[in-house]
Design an enzyme around this catalytic site. Structure first.
Site, PDB file in Angstrom:
ATOM      1  N   HIS A   2       0.850  -1.185   0.000  1.00  0.00           N
ATOM      2  CA  HIS A   2       0.000   0.000   0.000  1.00  0.00           C
ATOM      3  C   HIS A   2       0.884   1.232   0.000  1.00  0.00           C
ATOM      4  O   HIS A   2       1.904   1.273   0.678  1.00  0.00           O
ATOM      5  CB  HIS A   2      -0.929   0.034   1.214  1.00  0.00           C
ATOM      6  CG  HIS A   2      -2.058   1.002   1.041  1.00  0.00           C
ATOM      7  ND1 HIS A   2      -3.209   0.675   0.382  1.00  0.00           N
ATOM      8  CD2 HIS A   2      -2.196   2.289   1.424  1.00  0.00           C
ATOM      9  CE1 HIS A   2      -4.024   1.724   0.364  1.00  0.00           C
ATOM     10  NE2 HIS A   2      -3.428   2.720   0.985  1.00  0.00           N
ATOM     11  N   LYS A  42      -7.693  -0.980   6.588  1.00  0.00           N
ATOM     12  CA  LYS A  42      -8.074  -1.696   5.355  1.00  0.00           C
ATOM     13  C   LYS A  42      -7.196  -2.917   5.139  1.00  0.00           C
ATOM     14  O   LYS A  42      -7.667  -3.976   4.772  1.00  0.00           O
ATOM     15  CB  LYS A  42      -7.844  -0.787   4.134  1.00  0.00           C
ATOM     16  CG  LYS A  42      -8.866   0.264   3.896  1.00  0.00           C
ATOM     17  CD  LYS A  42      -8.666   0.875   2.526  1.00  0.00           C
ATOM     18  CE  LYS A  42      -7.491   1.824   2.489  1.00  0.00           C
ATOM     19  NZ  LYS A  42      -7.803   3.223   2.665  1.00  0.00           N
ATOM     20  N   ASP A  89     -13.463   3.371   7.459  1.00  0.00           N
ATOM     21  CA  ASP A  89     -12.483   4.059   6.616  1.00  0.00           C
ATOM     22  C   ASP A  89     -13.130   4.603   5.357  1.00  0.00           C
ATOM     23  O   ASP A  89     -12.762   5.680   4.881  1.00  0.00           O
ATOM     24  CB  ASP A  89     -11.313   3.137   6.244  1.00  0.00           C
ATOM     25  CG  ASP A  89     -10.300   3.893   5.386  1.00  0.00           C
ATOM     26  OD1 ASP A  89      -9.765   4.910   5.876  1.00  0.00           O
ATOM     27  OD2 ASP A  89     -10.081   3.525   4.230  1.00  0.00           O
ATOM     28  N   ARG A 119     -12.364  13.054   4.484  1.00  0.00           N
ATOM     29  CA  ARG A 119     -11.046  13.719   4.583  1.00  0.00           C
ATOM     30  C   ARG A 119     -10.644  14.317   3.245  1.00  0.00           C
ATOM     31  O   ARG A 119     -10.010  15.369   3.189  1.00  0.00           O
ATOM     32  CB  ARG A 119      -9.990  12.705   5.060  1.00  0.00           C
ATOM     33  CG  ARG A 119     -10.158  12.332   6.529  1.00  0.00           C
ATOM     34  CD  ARG A 119      -9.330  11.104   6.887  1.00  0.00           C
ATOM     35  NE  ARG A 119      -7.929  11.305   6.653  1.00  0.00           N
ATOM     36  CZ  ARG A 119      -7.113  10.370   6.149  1.00  0.00           C
ATOM     37  NH1 ARG A 119      -7.559   9.179   5.835  1.00  0.00           N
ATOM     38  NH2 ARG A 119      -5.838  10.639   5.968  1.00  0.00           N
ATOM     39  N   SER A 167      -6.067   4.722   8.549  1.00  0.00           N
ATOM     40  CA  SER A 167      -6.818   4.494   7.319  1.00  0.00           C
ATOM     41  C   SER A 167      -6.204   3.338   6.544  1.00  0.00           C
ATOM     42  O   SER A 167      -6.885   2.379   6.143  1.00  0.00           O
ATOM     43  CB  SER A 167      -6.791   5.778   6.480  1.00  0.00           C
ATOM     44  OG  SER A 167      -7.113   5.523   5.136  1.00  0.00           O
TER      45      SER A 167
HETATM   46  N1  URA Z   1      -4.020   6.122   1.560  1.00  0.00           N
HETATM   47  C1  URA Z   1      -5.016   5.683   2.368  1.00  0.00           C
HETATM   48  O1  URA Z   1      -5.558   4.600   2.178  1.00  0.00           O
HETATM   49  N2  URA Z   1      -5.396   6.474   3.358  1.00  0.00           N
HETATM   50  C2  URA Z   1      -4.825   7.660   3.609  1.00  0.00           C
HETATM   51  O2  URA Z   1      -5.207   8.305   4.545  1.00  0.00           O
HETATM   52  C3  URA Z   1      -3.782   8.116   2.776  1.00  0.00           C
HETATM   53  C4  URA Z   1      -3.395   7.319   1.745  1.00  0.00           C
END
Ligand code: URA
Length: 423
Positions: A82, A187, A161, A168, A183
């Site tokens: 990620h 996930k 999220d 956000r 966040s």
């Molecule tokens: N990627 C995400 O999944 N969440 C964030 O807050 C920033 C980047």
């Protein structure tokens, strides 16, 4: 618990109790707390932060807002990546099929564009027919057959999220270590992967541009992963300039296919291969990802994934009809091309959202015809701006007013991987 008390406590720099945090996350997810109250708390967290214990509870509450996927039926080791978000960051589109071609399984749950950064789902949806909304069974089935799947977290996975991320995006509350860490990790932990590599961006195009903050974010996420039994490591990677040449949606899919065909730009290939090596090492697979890019097996896996998710890998991608160039004011060597400015320009051209839930333009974006280190003559194009609506050019060009520096000699080449952080 009252929402206003929670907001006031954080606004004034106090600690939130476990009960307050769990209640707020659950109540917002269940639509019992209003968007404006959640936005106010998020802004208070941006300013005041969350301490370690608050963050652990906040992240656990986000995971507990939904289910945790069971990937036990997948016969290969599962590993995912990620990114904290960047400009031109199409790594996921190349990396998931690449590690799958090397024998791992990548259950990649991705997001949409956030602020000036692009989102993998928005990019993939420009492929005619491609579906990102798969339920748990279909996701597992694609993963089993192909070795990778890139989709949205279903409604049951970290639903907190989903709501907070969208809020956000439009309330200027992205830039915060605890909010980004919770966040991403909620996930990724909920998706059920055995291992995870985080690509933490450093530089102007990152949400947290400076290296010390990026390092703290990486360490925070590695710690959260370990606490939830996920083998996690992080690479800090350079995001001073856009990654590759394209920033947008369909334009990035096109560049990803070029990269999977062995013709990718050096910076993108370097970051992708380093992340692939780290992922394969975490799950003890001894394979050479560079070979999988060269021999076409990663490209074949990409095509299989697109077909498995109802897309047509041969169909032409949408193109934006309106184009304009941004030209070099003088001749020399490109010394700096500011990633954030290019990201904001792409966003304003329509590649990103201005309001909650708005659609993005498939074809809009910026093509970097010159990158740092490239020579350019006065008046030659450096960027090509693409949009569906020519009324957007002016605002996008404004974002680029300080984006470009041209010098007499080439800048020092930059290492793309700056640091490695392991548990
Ligand atoms: N990627 C995400 O999944 N969440 C964030 O807050 C920033 C980047």
């Amino acid at each position: 618990v009252h929402a206003v008390d929670v907001i006031r406590t954080k606004r004034d720099g106090g600690r939130l109790s476990d009960e307050q945090i769990r209640w707020f996350v659950d109540a917002y997810t269940a639509d019992e707390v209003a968007h404006e109250q959640a936005a106010a708390l998020l802004m208070a967290i941006v300013w005041r932060g969350l301490d370690r214990a608050e963050l652990a509870t906040w992240t656990a509450a986000m995971i507990a807002s939904g289910e945790r996927l069971d990937l036990a039926s997948i016969e290969r080791p599962t590993v995912d990546k990620h990114s904290t978000g960047g400009v031109g960051d199409k790594v996921s589109l190349v990396l998931a099929p690449l590690v799958a071609a090397c024998g791992a399984a990548d259950p990649m749950l991705s997001g949409r564009g956030l602020g000036h950064t692009g989102g993998t789902l928005d990019k993939l949806e420009t492929i005619p027919g491609f579906r990102v909304d798969l339920d748990g069974d279909e996701m597992r089935s694609v993963l089993k057959r192909v070795g990778c799947v890139i989709c949205a977290a279903g409604p049951g996975l970290a639903p907190a999220d989903k709501k907070l991320y969208a809020l956000r995006d439009v309330t200027g509350t992205v830039e915060s270590i605890p909010l980004i860490a919770s966040s991403i990790m909620s996930k990724k932990i909920a998706e059920g992967t055995d291992a995870l590599v985080l690509d933490v961006k450093v530089g102007s195009g990152a949400f947290l541009p400076d290296i010390d903050t990026a390092r703290r974010l990486a360490e925070t996420m590695v710690e959260l992963g370990a606490a939830h039994g996920v083998k996690t490591s992080a690479l800090l990677t350079d995001m001073e300039a856009p990654l590759g040449r394209a920033a947008g949606n369909a334009v990035e899919v096109e560049e990803s296919i070029e990269t999977l065909s062995g013709r990718g730009p050096d910076d993108l290939v370097e970051v992708t291969l380093e992340l692939a090596r780290e992922m394969l090492a975490l799950v003890a697979i001894d394979a050479d990802p560079a070979q999988a890019l060269e021999d076409g097996s990663a490209l074949e896996t990409y095509r299989a994934m697109v077909r498995a998710q109802s897309g047509d890998p041969e169909a032409p991608l949408p193109e934006a009809p309106e184009r304009r160039t941004f030209d070099a004011p003088r001749g020399g060597v490109v010394a700096r091309l500011d990633a954030r400015a290019v990201g904001v320009a792409a966003w304003r051209l329509g590649a990103g959202r201005a309001r909650l839930g708005h659609p993005v333009s498939a074809g809009a974006g910026v093509i970097c015809l010159r990158k740092p280190g490239d020579e350019v003559a006065k008046g030659e194009p450096v960027l090509e701006l693409r949009t569906d609506d020519p009324g957007r050019f002016g605002h996008a060009l404004e974002a680029l007013s300080d984006a470009l520096e041209i010098a007499g000699e080439a800048p020092e080449p930059r290492a793309m991987v700056i640091e490695r952080i392991r548990a």
